[in-house]
Every structure is written in structure tokens, then in C-alpha cells.
Design an enzyme around this catalytic site. Sequence first.
Site, PDB file in Angstrom:
ATOM      1  N   GLU A 117      -4.853   2.310  -4.243  1.00  0.00           N
ATOM      2  CA  GLU A 117      -3.230   2.490  -4.077  1.00  0.00           C
ATOM      3  C   GLU A 117      -2.693   1.201  -3.592  1.00  0.00           C
ATOM      4  O   GLU A 117      -1.543   1.148  -3.217  1.00  0.00           O
ATOM      5  CB  GLU A 117      -3.104   3.597  -3.317  1.00  0.00           C
ATOM      6  CG  GLU A 117      -3.066   3.410  -1.727  1.00  0.00           C
ATOM      7  CD  GLU A 117      -4.780   3.798  -1.643  1.00  0.00           C
ATOM      8  OE1 GLU A 117      -4.949   3.802  -0.194  1.00  0.00           O
ATOM      9  OE2 GLU A 117      -5.351   3.915  -2.393  1.00  0.00           O
ATOM     10  N   ASP A 154       0.700  -1.075  -0.143  1.00  0.00           N
ATOM     11  CA  ASP A 154      -0.060  -0.029  -0.037  1.00  0.00           C
ATOM     12  C   ASP A 154       0.976   1.103   0.052  1.00  0.00           C
ATOM     13  O   ASP A 154       1.757   1.415   0.613  1.00  0.00           O
ATOM     14  CB  ASP A 154      -0.755  -0.182   0.960  1.00  0.00           C
ATOM     15  CG  ASP A 154      -2.073   1.092   1.041  1.00  0.00           C
ATOM     16  OD1 ASP A 154      -2.886   0.854   0.491  1.00  0.00           O
ATOM     17  OD2 ASP A 154      -1.983   2.194   1.903  1.00  0.00           O
ATOM     18  N   ASP A 196      -2.051   9.212 -10.749  1.00  0.00           N
ATOM     19  CA  ASP A 196      -2.061   8.341 -11.749  1.00  0.00           C
ATOM     20  C   ASP A 196      -0.513   8.214 -11.803  1.00  0.00           C
ATOM     21  O   ASP A 196      -0.030   6.821 -11.980  1.00  0.00           O
ATOM     22  CB  ASP A 196      -2.709   8.683 -12.693  1.00  0.00           C
ATOM     23  CG  ASP A 196      -4.395   8.589 -12.488  1.00  0.00           C
ATOM     24  OD1 ASP A 196      -4.626   8.083 -11.405  1.00  0.00           O
ATOM     25  OD2 ASP A 196      -5.094   9.208 -13.390  1.00  0.00           O
ATOM     26  N   ASN A 211      -2.603  12.499  -3.543  1.00  0.00           N
ATOM     27  CA  ASN A 211      -3.561  13.335  -4.524  1.00  0.00           C
ATOM     28  C   ASN A 211      -4.119  14.695  -4.168  1.00  0.00           C
ATOM     29  O   ASN A 211      -4.411  15.353  -5.002  1.00  0.00           O
ATOM     30  CB  ASN A 211      -5.073  12.163  -4.484  1.00  0.00           C
ATOM     31  CG  ASN A 211      -4.653  10.713  -5.570  1.00  0.00           C
ATOM     32  OD1 ASN A 211      -3.785  11.072  -6.363  1.00  0.00           O
ATOM     33  ND2 ASN A 211      -5.402   9.881  -5.412  1.00  0.00           N
TER      34      ASN A 211
END
Length: 523
Positions: A427, A383, A400, A391
Site C-alpha cells: 500500500e 502510505d 485492490d 483489507n
Amino acid sequence: MPIPTFDPFHAPGGALKRLPLLKAAVAFIAAVCLCLCGLLYLQLEQSRRYDLASARVASANLTRAMAQQAQDTFQQTDLVLASLADWMQIDGFGHALQPRLQQTFARRVQSLEQLHGLFLFDKDGHWVITSFANLHRGAGVADREYFAFHQQNASLLAHIGPAIRSRQNGEWIIPVSRRLNDSDGNFQGVLMAGVKMAYFDQFFKSFSLDDEGEMVLALADGTLLARRPFDETKIGRSLAQDAIFQHETQGTVIGNAVIRSAADGVIRLYDHQHLRAYPLVVTAAMSEEAILAGWYDRAFQSSLIVGLVVLGICLFGWVFVRQVRNSERIEADLRRAQEALELIATHDSLTGLANRRLFERALDIEFGRGARQRSPLSLIMLDIDFFKRYNDTYGHVAGDHCLAEVATVLRNCCHRKADLAVRYGGEEFAVLLPDTNLQGAMALAEQIRRSVIDKHITHSASPSGYLTVSLGCYAFVPSSLDSTEAFIQRADAALYQAKHSGRNCVEALSREGVLDALERSDR
């Protein structure tokens, strides 16, 4: 990691070798065309040989007819000469007997169509008696070949000399002569019968012969006596160097050969035959073009038909080959489309890693294999630390890009073909490691963690200032009592443990973690 998928172009039990249809079709069409051409050649060659064989039979029959006619002609003439010679050998041919002999000569000439006339010459070659009413008085015949022959040869047999022009009326004749002796055996004169050359010319014309053909009557030494077509300039010419006389072997009575004429270059079928009783030979020649005229017509028609059939087969083959090529192209397009759909269905479009669908399929396969072979199976759950803050700070486009960079690290670290890197969701990533124990999984997880740090991806919202990941590892030997859901939950519990240990670390599931995972699964 290769995962078996359904392929409509191959049998389920394994890959089958595809038939090279295009090559087979071209080979078959070529074989059919070659067979047709070969059969045409054999048929035409057989027909050609048959026509030549038939022509040889016809030519042999023609020469036999010519030989028989010549034999009869000269034999009848010889009999007349023999009977007259015997009579004059006994009674002589004095002045008292000459009127009677002249009448006898005339009657004998009238009885035989081939005779031009009968002539008697004394020992000096002067005219004594002829079958004509008016006796020709000239210089005599001492210069003639037949007269000189009898002067020098004592034989009483008939002699056939080269063709000459009659001094009686200028007509072409073939002289047949006999020697006359007195009672003491001394040379007394020559009795000669002139056979009309026109008689043989008329006989030759009674046969059907092509324009390039010829018929010949000659002495055994090749001296031409009569010929069709008639050519006065060739009368008396020697044929000893001509093709047929060169071809015949010594002692050959009858034979034939296909020879190209040196005079005009025409290929002819020559047939010759020697007369049994006289030193004469007859020859008949038919041009090969005339012999094979019918064959040429049949050959043209057959070749045209076969050519049209071959053309039709080739056109059909061309259409068929185009259809096969189109089918192969469509099949290749479908296969590529299937592969693209399979890739879309089993891989994440952003990162290019396997998606959860492919992961679950692979996990089922490896779970069963590990249970059968008693081999360890490991799973790494991964993770990205503080990804929501990333983000919020840099935007979703950068997020991305960050996911793609982490996916690149996973691909570079998974060196074995059997290892499967997966985007598990958001993620979160996973790495499935068949035939790998916990130590191997921990080592790979640590390599992944360090590789992400080495990327130096700036993350200002992270305590370290750079992007980091947390990883949880779990490994066991599957059995029939285990489930894939529990396996995933335990690896996920290890990841949960790594996050609670401060993130940016690798953790393996502890005993307490296993119990907690089991409790969560029971709820």
C-alpha cells in the site's frame, strides 16, 4: 516521465529516419518499366524511320529508272521522226517516193521494240503512208488532238499527245508527232509514231511492287498515259487534282511525300520526277503498309519480348512489395510486443503506475542530472492509513480497488511530464519530482492528501471513517557524495514521522529525523 529504453529498430545514438522501402521499390520498378518501354519506343521509331528512309531511296531509284526508260523510249522515237521529217522536208512524199517510204517506215518500226507503227498524214488529215503493208483508208485523223495541235502551232519540235486507240488495229498507243512544212513554211502534214502502251506496261511489271502500289507515266499537265496496274477507264484522265500533283511545288523536278490517297484512303509514299527533254512526269507509289511490313513484324516481336520482361518485373515487384509489407507488419507487431513487454516490465499491472524497477532507473538518471545541473530533487513517500484493517474489513478485491483509486489520484496530481508516480510496494507509493524544492513537494503532497479525502472512500476501521493517507517529503540537491539509498531512506523517515504524528498528514524530514535515518542506514 519518459525513460530511454533499448529499441532494436533504431540506432542507440538517436532515432534514424527509416527508408521508405515500399515507395522506393514501387518507384524503382515503375522507372525500370518506363525505361524499357521508352527504349522500345526509341528503337522502334528509329527502325521505322530507317525503313521509310530506305523506301524513299528505293522509290527514288525506281522513279529514276522509269524516267530514264521513258526518256530513252521517246528520244529514240523522236530521233526516228526527226530523221524521216528531214528526209521528207527535202525530197517530199510524192507518189513516186511512197513505196520507198513505206519500206523505210516498216524497217524503223521493226528496229524499235516500243513502236506500234509510223504514220504520215497530209494537211487535211488523210492517210498517206503507214508502216503497215496495207494502207488504212478511213475518215482520217483531222479530229485527233496531235493533228489539231500541229495545225495550230508552227513548232517543228516533237509533240507527245494523250493516249489513243490506234485506228489501224485498236491498240492503245501514245502518239509522238512532228509537223511537216513545205519549202515556204506552210503546213504540209503530220508525221506520227505510235508508242505501244503495252511496252510501258511490260516495263512496269518488271519491277517488284506491292499490290497497293502504282506506277504512272503522265503528261506534265497530269493527263494519264500509262499506269500499273492497268485500268483502261483511267487512261486519259487528268491527275492534276491527285495528291502528288497537288503536293509538288512549281518548278520541282523530283520529290517525294507520304500522302493518304483521296480515292481509296491508302497511305502511300509517292515519288515523282519530270523528264528533262520532254513534258512528261513519272510517278511511283508504294503503300506504307508494304514498306513497314517487316517493321510491323519486328515491332510485334520486340513488344512481345519487352511486354514479357515488364510482366516478369511487375510480378517480381508484386512479390517483393508483399514481402516488404509482411516485413513491416511483422516489425510493427514486434515493436508493439516490445512496448507491451516494456510496459509490463516497468509498470504495476494493478495500478498502472511505474514499478520499483522503473523508479530505480529514473532515480539514477535524475540523481546524476541533478548533480550535474545543481538542481533540487524531491521525493514523496505515501502510505495508506490502516490498509490492513481495510483489507480485513472489505476483502482483498475491495483493497485492490482502493489501491487503484489512490493511483488515480496520484496520476491526476502529477501534472508535469517529468513527475513519476510509483507503486513502491503493497500500500506504499512514491512520487519522484525532478527540479522541485521541498516547498513544492509539500504542496503537491498536501494536494494528494486532500484529493484522497475528497474521494470519500468509506473506511469504517479508520478513526475518521474514510480512507486517508500519510505522506513524507524530502528534498535536496544531489552531489557525488550522496546515494540514492540514503535519499529513499530519508523520504521514508519523513513518512514514518507522519505516521507517528497521527496519520492523515504531510511531514518533511526534520534534523532529528535525518539523524535517525542515518543511524538506521549505518546499522
